[in-house]
Design an enzyme around this catalytic site. Sequence first.
Site, PDB file in Angstrom:
ATOM      1  N   ASP A 199      72.854 -58.779  75.063  1.00 40.41           N
ATOM      2  CA  ASP A 199      71.538 -58.393  74.121  1.00 40.41           C
ATOM      3  C   ASP A 199      72.024 -59.905  72.996  1.00 40.41           C
ATOM      4  O   ASP A 199      73.339 -60.144  72.402  1.00 40.41           O
ATOM      5  CB  ASP A 199      72.062 -57.238  73.513  1.00 40.41           C
ATOM      6  CG  ASP A 199      71.181 -57.534  71.842  1.00 40.41           C
ATOM      7  OD1 ASP A 199      70.035 -56.857  71.923  1.00 40.41           O
ATOM      8  OD2 ASP A 199      71.250 -56.869  71.218  1.00 40.41           O
ATOM      9  N   GLU A 241      69.368 -62.229  76.533  1.00 38.49           N
ATOM     10  CA  GLU A 241      68.022 -62.307  75.571  1.00 38.49           C
ATOM     11  C   GLU A 241      68.431 -63.259  74.287  1.00 38.49           C
ATOM     12  O   GLU A 241      69.672 -63.440  74.090  1.00 38.49           O
ATOM     13  CB  GLU A 241      68.455 -60.871  75.440  1.00 38.49           C
ATOM     14  CG  GLU A 241      67.172 -60.875  74.104  1.00 38.49           C
ATOM     15  CD  GLU A 241      67.197 -60.134  72.411  1.00 38.49           C
ATOM     16  OE1 GLU A 241      66.240 -59.630  71.657  1.00 38.49           O
ATOM     17  OE2 GLU A 241      68.497 -60.341  72.455  1.00 38.49           O
TER      18      GLU A 241
END
Length: 563
Positions: A199, A241
């Site tokens: 993330d 990401e």
Amino acid sequence: MPLWFKDAIFYEVYIRAFADGNGDGHGDFRGLTAKLDYFKELGVDCLWLQPMYASPLKDDGYDISDYYRIHPDYGTLDDFKTFLAEAHARGLRVIADLVLNHTSDQHPWFQAARASRASPYRDYYVWSDTDQKYKDARIIFLDIEKSNWAWDELAGQYYWHRFYACQPDLNYDHPAVRREMLNVIRFWLDLGLDGFRADAAPYLFEREGTNCENLPETHAYLKEIRRFMDDHYPGRILLAEANQWPLDVRPYFGDGDPSTGSGQAEFHMAFHFPVMPRIFMALAQADRTKIVETLRATGRLSIPENCQWGPFLRNHDELTLEMVTPEEREFMWRTYAPEPRMRLNLGIRRRLAPLLDGDRRKLELAFAILLSLPGSPILYYGDEIGMGDNIWLDDRDGLRTPMQWDAGPNAGFSGRDVPSERLYAPLIDDERYGYRRVNVAIERADPNSLWHTVRRMIAVRKQNRAFGRGRHEFLPLKNRAVLAIVHTYNGETFLTLNNLSPSPQRLSPTLRQWKGARVRGLLTGREFPPVTGKPYALTLQPYEYFWLKLDRPTSTGPGAASS
């Protein structure tokens, strides 16, 4: 290492939303384990789990208070182990969110850090006596946060946060933080996890005079993680990401292949953010140009052979419009988010089906495009049945409502006797997308449903490696309403055609390179006339798509321009 991810279909699972196994109104690992056969039936290969860790849930689990514990709503560590074993027994792989950039402000590290400047955890976070440092860094959640700094009264200093103020950024200049995160990675990989979706990968380090994104120090640490995984856990993957332009994402793949000992590898995969809004633009404008421009620019970047892009249509966040022009953003808002509640930050908080007006033709076409783009596609839970959203819930919660399994009480998500008010979020219950009308049971029972159509597409894609591994070129049609891609791999050639328009489109491409080739529809088995030396006449109905196989081994590339 085996490149299993290059042929895989990924499926994003919000654990809380998928299936409630103990009747408390929250999805959990027991419920998810009971639904594993669903994924096999659909044909997906790898599940991506959103955060499952202990958390106060101010940001749906992306605010972690303990990296080593399962959130009690989801069950226990033993429940997770059982789930993982059962998934592996079915040939399913599982990756989970790895939140590197920040923790919750409730994490014991931060609580110790703010309590005393002498604490060994003080340097686990980024502190300042002023909120004027790093002024070139953009504010990501600009609808809510006015600064990347937050004042902490107990600490007597400001702390740095790129996301919500409840998520203080870790200080990766501190060696102890870098070691701690490797320990977290080791813990979950030792349990058998198949990898991570990292993330917010671009934001790990801060440097004055920069935008604090994509810094060399960030790449150096991510390469360290990759080396650690390759040395100790070969076959596991890292998915980045990085919501950036392809040129900025390219370095996240690194420049090497661990199997040959050359260069320095980084991520195995990265999401392709810029192409996603351009798919929706193409459908709204009946014009493929923006998709083609973006993917051609991506292709020129030439990622390593052992890496892969991850295209997607929707996920748990807003449909980001950070990488479009201001004019394009306004167009997208007018077209897809006419009501203010549909907008969030620089994006749109809507699910796939409502975005496309619930139009079955558009939905099928969107999946046909996704599943034939270069890369390994990533699906978001519920989109395969055309689930709706609830824009009146806060933040992105309207995209994260309970999975609709059947028309019974609680949509089959939770027990029949569980009071509906106990559910973590209200069911979608409107006339168009309500669970009595849109659910897995209804779609499974109808062989012509969206679910079965997506399932057939997945099956065909998996039978033909050209989609995940092949060379991809755009057929240079004069008609911009049609997106045509030629896929070649190991002597096989495929042609996918997509009518982006609400009107029939007639084509006459010159396919002379494939003269004499037999033409067969992969999805339907339909036989088309063989290719001759003359222009190949085709008509696509509104939003129609073809996946064609050209059975001629001498095919080498796309044809000339057509009418």
